[in-house]
Design a protein around this motif. Structure first.
Motif, PDB file in Angstrom:
ATOM      1  N   VAL A  41       0.825  -1.205   0.000  1.00 32.67           N
ATOM      2  CA  VAL A  41       0.000   0.000   0.000  1.00 32.67           C
ATOM      3  C   VAL A  41       0.865   1.263   0.000  1.00 32.67           C
ATOM      4  O   VAL A  41       0.652   2.174  -0.797  1.00 32.67           O
ATOM      5  N   GLY A  42       1.843   1.307   0.879  1.00 35.62           N
ATOM      6  CA  GLY A  42       2.647   2.517   1.033  1.00 35.62           C
ATOM      7  C   GLY A  42       3.484   2.860  -0.192  1.00 35.62           C
ATOM      8  O   GLY A  42       3.519   4.019  -0.619  1.00 35.62           O
ATOM      9  N   MET A  43       4.152   1.882  -0.757  1.00 33.94           N
ATOM     10  CA  MET A  43       5.006   2.159  -1.926  1.00 33.94           C
ATOM     11  C   MET A  43       4.203   2.633  -3.135  1.00 33.94           C
ATOM     12  O   MET A  43       4.587   3.611  -3.782  1.00 33.94           O
ATOM     13  N   PRO A  44       3.072   1.977  -3.495  1.00 30.61           N
ATOM     14  CA  PRO A  44       2.295   2.519  -4.621  1.00 30.61           C
ATOM     15  C   PRO A  44       1.756   3.924  -4.367  1.00 30.61           C
ATOM     16  O   PRO A  44       1.750   4.756  -5.276  1.00 30.61           O
ATOM     17  N   LEU A  45       1.323   4.195  -3.128  1.00 33.34           N
ATOM     18  CA  LEU A  45       0.834   5.539  -2.835  1.00 33.34           C
ATOM     19  C   LEU A  45       1.957   6.570  -2.910  1.00 33.34           C
ATOM     20  O   LEU A  45       1.758   7.680  -3.431  1.00 33.34           O
ATOM     21  N   PHE A  46       3.130   6.216  -2.418  1.00 31.78           N
ATOM     22  CA  PHE A  46       4.271   7.127  -2.484  1.00 31.78           C
ATOM     23  C   PHE A  46       4.641   7.412  -3.945  1.00 31.78           C
ATOM     24  O   PHE A  46       4.863   8.570  -4.319  1.00 31.78           O
ATOM     25  N   CYS A  47       4.688   6.376  -4.768  1.00 35.65           N
ATOM     26  CA  CYS A  47       4.994   6.571  -6.193  1.00 35.65           C
ATOM     27  C   CYS A  47       3.903   7.392  -6.876  1.00 35.65           C
ATOM     28  O   CYS A  47       4.194   8.219  -7.743  1.00 35.65           O
ATOM     29  N   GLY A  48       2.644   7.173  -6.487  1.00 33.34           N
ATOM     30  CA  GLY A  48       1.547   7.948  -7.059  1.00 33.34           C
ATOM     31  C   GLY A  48       1.640   9.420  -6.705  1.00 33.34           C
ATOM     32  O   GLY A  48       1.374  10.284  -7.542  1.00 33.34           O
ATOM     33  N   VAL A  49       2.032   9.714  -5.473  1.00 30.37           N
ATOM     34  CA  VAL A  49       2.194  11.117  -5.065  1.00 30.37           C
ATOM     35  C   VAL A  49       3.332  11.766  -5.855  1.00 30.37           C
ATOM     36  O   VAL A  49       3.198  12.894  -6.337  1.00 30.37           O
ATOM     37  N   LEU A  50       4.449  11.053  -5.997  1.00 26.80           N
ATOM     38  CA  LEU A  50       5.561  11.605  -6.776  1.00 26.80           C
ATOM     39  C   LEU A  50       5.161  11.842  -8.230  1.00 26.80           C
ATOM     40  O   LEU A  50       5.510  12.863  -8.828  1.00 26.80           O
ATOM     41  N   PHE A  51       4.426  10.900  -8.804  1.00 28.21           N
ATOM     42  CA  PHE A  51       3.966  11.046 -10.179  1.00 28.21           C
ATOM     43  C   PHE A  51       2.994  12.214 -10.300  1.00 28.21           C
ATOM     44  O   PHE A  51       3.063  13.007 -11.244  1.00 28.21           O
ATOM     45  N   ALA A  52       2.082  12.339  -9.329  1.00 32.12           N
ATOM     46  CA  ALA A  52       1.074  13.395  -9.384  1.00 32.12           C
ATOM     47  C   ALA A  52       1.702  14.777  -9.251  1.00 32.12           C
ATOM     48  O   ALA A  52       1.273  15.722  -9.922  1.00 32.12           O
TER      49      ALA A  52
END
Length: 140
Positions: A41-52
């Motif tokens: 959960v944490g890694m995909p959300l972190f990558c999503g925030v960086l991408f966003a």
């Protein structure tokens, strides 16, 4: 600099924690569950925030300008400016591309329950000596 610090401190710590996750209870939660939730959960959300952070402003500006790349957007080579529905699709892709990472995080949150919680044959003597094998952070 980041590579050196990760090789020297971060990766040894992560390896040590992964080997002794059953011995830890961060914030009162099982250490292995913290490991599973951070990976799924944490890694995909972190990558999503960086991408966003990097793509959503470009997508919104493209929707506002009705062209892609948007006005004032720097490009590395001569690029044909796309207008009409193609520009809208590209801009929407940039705007909502981070939702793919959020979808993976939501899917991962349902998968964590099926992950193993307790090992079948775990030697708990490792827990007694877990602090002895802790990677040192004092050596510079």
């Amino acid at each position: 600099m980041i590579v050196i610090t990760h090789l020297k401190w971060v990766f040894p710590y992560i390896g040590w924690y992964a080997e002794t996750a059953y011995c830890h209870t961060p914030f009162g939660y099982s250490g292995i569950m913290v490991l599973w939730y951070s990976l799924c959960v944490g890694m995909p959300l972190f990558c999503g925030v960086l991408f966003a952070i990097s793509s959503v402003p470009v997508g919104i500006k493209g929707l506002r300008d009705k062209q892609f790349p948007p006005k004032g957007f720097k490009v590395y080579k001569p690029t044909k400016i796309v207008t009409s529905w193609r520009a809208k699709v590209k801009s929407l892709g940039y705007t909502f591309g981070a939702l793919l990472f959020v979808a993976v995080a939501i899917w991962g949150s349902f998968q964590v329950d099926s992950m193993p919680n307790e090992p079948e044959s775990f030697d708990y003597s490792i827990c007694e000596s877990a602090t002895l094998g802790h990677p040192s952070f004092e050596s510079f």
